[in-house]
Motif scaffolding. Sequence first.
Motif, PDB file in Angstrom:
ATOM      1  N   ASN A  15     -20.685 -14.386 -13.145  1.00  0.00           N
ATOM      2  CA  ASN A  15     -20.258 -13.308 -14.039  1.00  0.00           C
ATOM      3  C   ASN A  15     -19.344 -12.295 -13.355  1.00  0.00           C
ATOM      4  N   VAL A  16     -19.093 -12.517 -12.054  1.00  0.00           N
ATOM      5  CA  VAL A  16     -18.282 -11.563 -11.312  1.00  0.00           C
ATOM      6  C   VAL A  16     -16.798 -11.847 -11.543  1.00  0.00           C
ATOM      7  N   ILE A  17     -16.072 -10.776 -11.853  1.00  0.00           N
ATOM      8  CA  ILE A  17     -14.661 -10.915 -12.177  1.00  0.00           C
ATOM      9  C   ILE A  17     -13.804 -10.219 -11.129  1.00  0.00           C
ATOM     10  N   ASP A  18     -12.729 -10.866 -10.721  1.00  0.00           N
ATOM     11  CA  ASP A  18     -11.780 -10.267  -9.783  1.00  0.00           C
ATOM     12  C   ASP A  18     -10.973  -9.210 -10.536  1.00  0.00           C
ATOM     13  N   THR A  19     -11.003  -7.961 -10.049  1.00  0.00           N
ATOM     14  CA  THR A  19     -10.356  -6.879 -10.796  1.00  0.00           C
ATOM     15  C   THR A  19      -9.024  -6.449 -10.196  1.00  0.00           C
ATOM     16  N   SER A  20      -8.609  -7.126  -9.113  1.00  0.00           N
ATOM     17  CA  SER A  20      -7.411  -6.644  -8.410  1.00  0.00           C
ATOM     18  C   SER A  20      -6.183  -6.572  -9.333  1.00  0.00           C
ATOM     19  N   TRP A  35      -0.159  -2.758  -7.940  1.00  0.00           N
ATOM     20  CA  TRP A  35       0.387  -3.437  -6.762  1.00  0.00           C
ATOM     21  C   TRP A  35       1.896  -3.309  -6.771  1.00  0.00           C
ATOM     22  N   ASP A  36       2.474  -3.412  -5.584  1.00  0.00           N
ATOM     23  CA  ASP A  36       3.925  -3.423  -5.534  1.00  0.00           C
ATOM     24  C   ASP A  36       4.383  -4.431  -4.491  1.00  0.00           C
ATOM     25  N   TYR A  37       5.578  -4.916  -4.663  1.00  0.00           N
ATOM     26  CA  TYR A  37       6.131  -5.901  -3.750  1.00  0.00           C
ATOM     27  C   TYR A  37       6.830  -5.160  -2.635  1.00  0.00           C
ATOM     28  N   ASP A  38       6.396  -5.404  -1.394  1.00  0.00           N
ATOM     29  CA  ASP A  38       7.002  -4.670  -0.294  1.00  0.00           C
ATOM     30  C   ASP A  38       7.237  -5.611   0.878  1.00  0.00           C
ATOM     31  N   GLU A  39       8.479  -5.762   1.263  1.00  0.00           N
ATOM     32  CA  GLU A  39       8.864  -6.609   2.383  1.00  0.00           C
ATOM     33  C   GLU A  39       8.174  -7.972   2.332  1.00  0.00           C
ATOM     34  N   VAL A  81       1.481  -5.291  -1.976  1.00  0.00           N
ATOM     35  CA  VAL A  81       0.720  -4.219  -1.352  1.00  0.00           C
ATOM     36  C   VAL A  81       0.011  -3.424  -2.441  1.00  0.00           C
ATOM     37  N   LEU A  82      -1.243  -3.126  -2.183  1.00  0.00           N
ATOM     38  CA  LEU A  82      -2.002  -2.330  -3.139  1.00  0.00           C
ATOM     39  C   LEU A  82      -1.543  -0.878  -3.042  1.00  0.00           C
ATOM     40  N   MET A  83      -0.928  -0.364  -4.102  1.00  0.00           N
ATOM     41  CA  MET A  83      -0.394   0.991  -4.083  1.00  0.00           C
ATOM     42  C   MET A  83      -1.462   2.011  -4.468  1.00  0.00           C
ATOM     43  N   GLU A  84      -2.262   1.627  -5.436  1.00  0.00           N
ATOM     44  CA  GLU A  84      -3.253   2.582  -5.952  1.00  0.00           C
ATOM     45  C   GLU A  84      -4.481   1.818  -6.424  1.00  0.00           C
ATOM     46  N   ASP A  85      -5.631   2.144  -5.845  1.00  0.00           N
ATOM     47  CA  ASP A  85      -6.850   1.468  -6.324  1.00  0.00           C
ATOM     48  C   ASP A  85      -7.722   2.406  -7.159  1.00  0.00           C
ATOM     49  N   TYR A  86      -7.254   3.655  -7.335  1.00  0.00           N
ATOM     50  CA  TYR A  86      -7.985   4.651  -8.139  1.00  0.00           C
ATOM     51  C   TYR A  86      -9.442   4.781  -7.704  1.00  0.00           C
ATOM     52  N   GLY A  87      -9.700   4.429  -6.460  1.00  0.00           N
ATOM     53  CA  GLY A  87     -11.075   4.501  -5.959  1.00  0.00           C
ATOM     54  C   GLY A  87     -11.995   3.457  -6.576  1.00  0.00           C
ATOM     55  N   MET A  88     -11.395   2.404  -7.143  1.00  0.00           N
ATOM     56  CA  MET A  88     -12.198   1.384  -7.810  1.00  0.00           C
ATOM     57  C   MET A  88     -12.414   0.174  -6.907  1.00  0.00           C
ATOM     58  N   GLU A  89     -13.410  -0.637  -7.275  1.00  0.00           N
ATOM     59  CA  GLU A  89     -13.736  -1.828  -6.500  1.00  0.00           C
ATOM     60  C   GLU A  89     -12.829  -2.997  -6.888  1.00  0.00           C
ATOM     61  N   MET A  90     -12.865  -4.036  -6.076  1.00  0.00           N
ATOM     62  CA  MET A  90     -12.030  -5.211  -6.351  1.00  0.00           C
ATOM     63  C   MET A  90     -12.734  -6.260  -7.207  1.00  0.00           C
ATOM     64  N   GLU A 118      -7.271   2.876 -16.763  1.00  0.00           N
ATOM     65  CA  GLU A 118      -6.243   3.309 -17.709  1.00  0.00           C
ATOM     66  C   GLU A 118      -6.221   4.838 -17.814  1.00  0.00           C
ATOM     67  N   ASP A 119      -7.417   5.435 -17.896  1.00  0.00           N
ATOM     68  CA  ASP A 119      -7.523   6.907 -17.968  1.00  0.00           C
ATOM     69  C   ASP A 119      -6.924   7.558 -16.735  1.00  0.00           C
ATOM     70  N   MET A 120      -7.245   7.009 -15.555  1.00  0.00           N
ATOM     71  CA  MET A 120      -6.751   7.616 -14.317  1.00  0.00           C
ATOM     72  C   MET A 120      -5.241   7.461 -14.194  1.00  0.00           C
ATOM     73  N   ARG A 121      -4.757   6.316 -14.668  1.00  0.00           N
ATOM     74  CA  ARG A 121      -3.318   6.075 -14.634  1.00  0.00           C
ATOM     75  C   ARG A 121      -2.611   7.108 -15.529  1.00  0.00           C
ATOM     76  N   GLN A 122      -3.161   7.351 -16.694  1.00  0.00           N
ATOM     77  CA  GLN A 122      -2.636   8.350 -17.632  1.00  0.00           C
ATOM     78  C   GLN A 122      -2.647   9.738 -17.000  1.00  0.00           C
ATOM     79  N   ALA A 123      -3.806  10.071 -16.423  1.00  0.00           N
ATOM     80  CA  ALA A 123      -3.964  11.396 -15.827  1.00  0.00           C
ATOM     81  C   ALA A 123      -2.920  11.621 -14.730  1.00  0.00           C
ATOM     82  N   GLN A 124      -2.736  10.597 -13.909  1.00  0.00           N
ATOM     83  CA  GLN A 124      -1.739  10.696 -12.841  1.00  0.00           C
ATOM     84  C   GLN A 124      -0.342  10.896 -13.414  1.00  0.00           C
TER      85      GLN A 124
END
Length: 284
Positions: free
Chosen positions: A222-227, A232-236, A240-249, A264-270
């Motif tokens: 029942n465990v789902i990968d949340t990454s 994420w952003d493409y870098d070199e 690369v994980l740009m923002e994890d909002y303090g959340m688990e993977m 979604e809420d945190m993304r909006q707030a930011q």
Amino acid sequence: MSKLKLDLIKNSISYFREAVAYAQRDELDETRWKFAIINVVQAMELAFKEKLRRIHPALIYSSVDERTDTVSLKKALNRLVDPGIGGLVIAEKDPRKIETAVKLRNELTHFECEHEHEHMEAKFADIFSFMIFFYREHLGLETEEFIDYDEHQRIIGLVKARAELRTRARSYIKAENFIDVWICPSCDESTFVAQNGECCFCHHKEAVIECASCGQETLESNVIDTSNYLDWDYDEGRMVLMEDYGMEMTACQGCIETFKSKVEDMRQAQYYEYMEREAMSYSR
Ligand SMILES: [Zn+2]
Ligand SMILES: [Zn+2]
């Protein structure tokens, strides 16, 4: 068109009869449940197509415009239960049971695999019962048109034996006072005892782990990968994980929706914060 009609239903019934014949084979015959399942799922697929054909002949094709490949079993079921197409009302647990049976059929057809006898018997019983109902209710057949009386009685006996086993599993759960009893991912019954890590009906074993996101105990499957829900952003040349909002993977089935809306809420707030800062810098 009349030939197609005849073929679909006639073929469905002959696969069904074949399935029933395999189900009655000797217990020691290892191919018994394998071929019973392959045949009963095939019977179901053809029966679904026949039902779709009766609604509209174009519906048996995957694409109603191109009309080349016929519809997959999953898509056929979706169309049948779609209120705008088939409007079929089936039991709440049925779609899940059908999906598990189809998955099992695919495994049995494509790989060498080991499945427990009880698991296969359970899946067969599910689809067998469902098909009897489907032939009668949705294709208007009489029982004797698709199964002989004696065979019907024998298989019903088998299905009944399963119902009894289930009742026994339930009373065991009650007697032992188990607190966490979940839906078993193998037999889809509410008989998985978390503290034992085992289903007391089909004896499926699975690790119970703590969900990283909500802390609740859950089945490993029942465990789902949340990454993917994080930023994420493409870098070199690498992500690369740009923002994890303090959340688990990872999250579990039980908390994944909360997880998504939190992000979604945190993304909006930011975003609003950013807009505000922008506005301030302009007003200065
Ligand atoms: Zn089970
Ligand atoms: Zn969780």
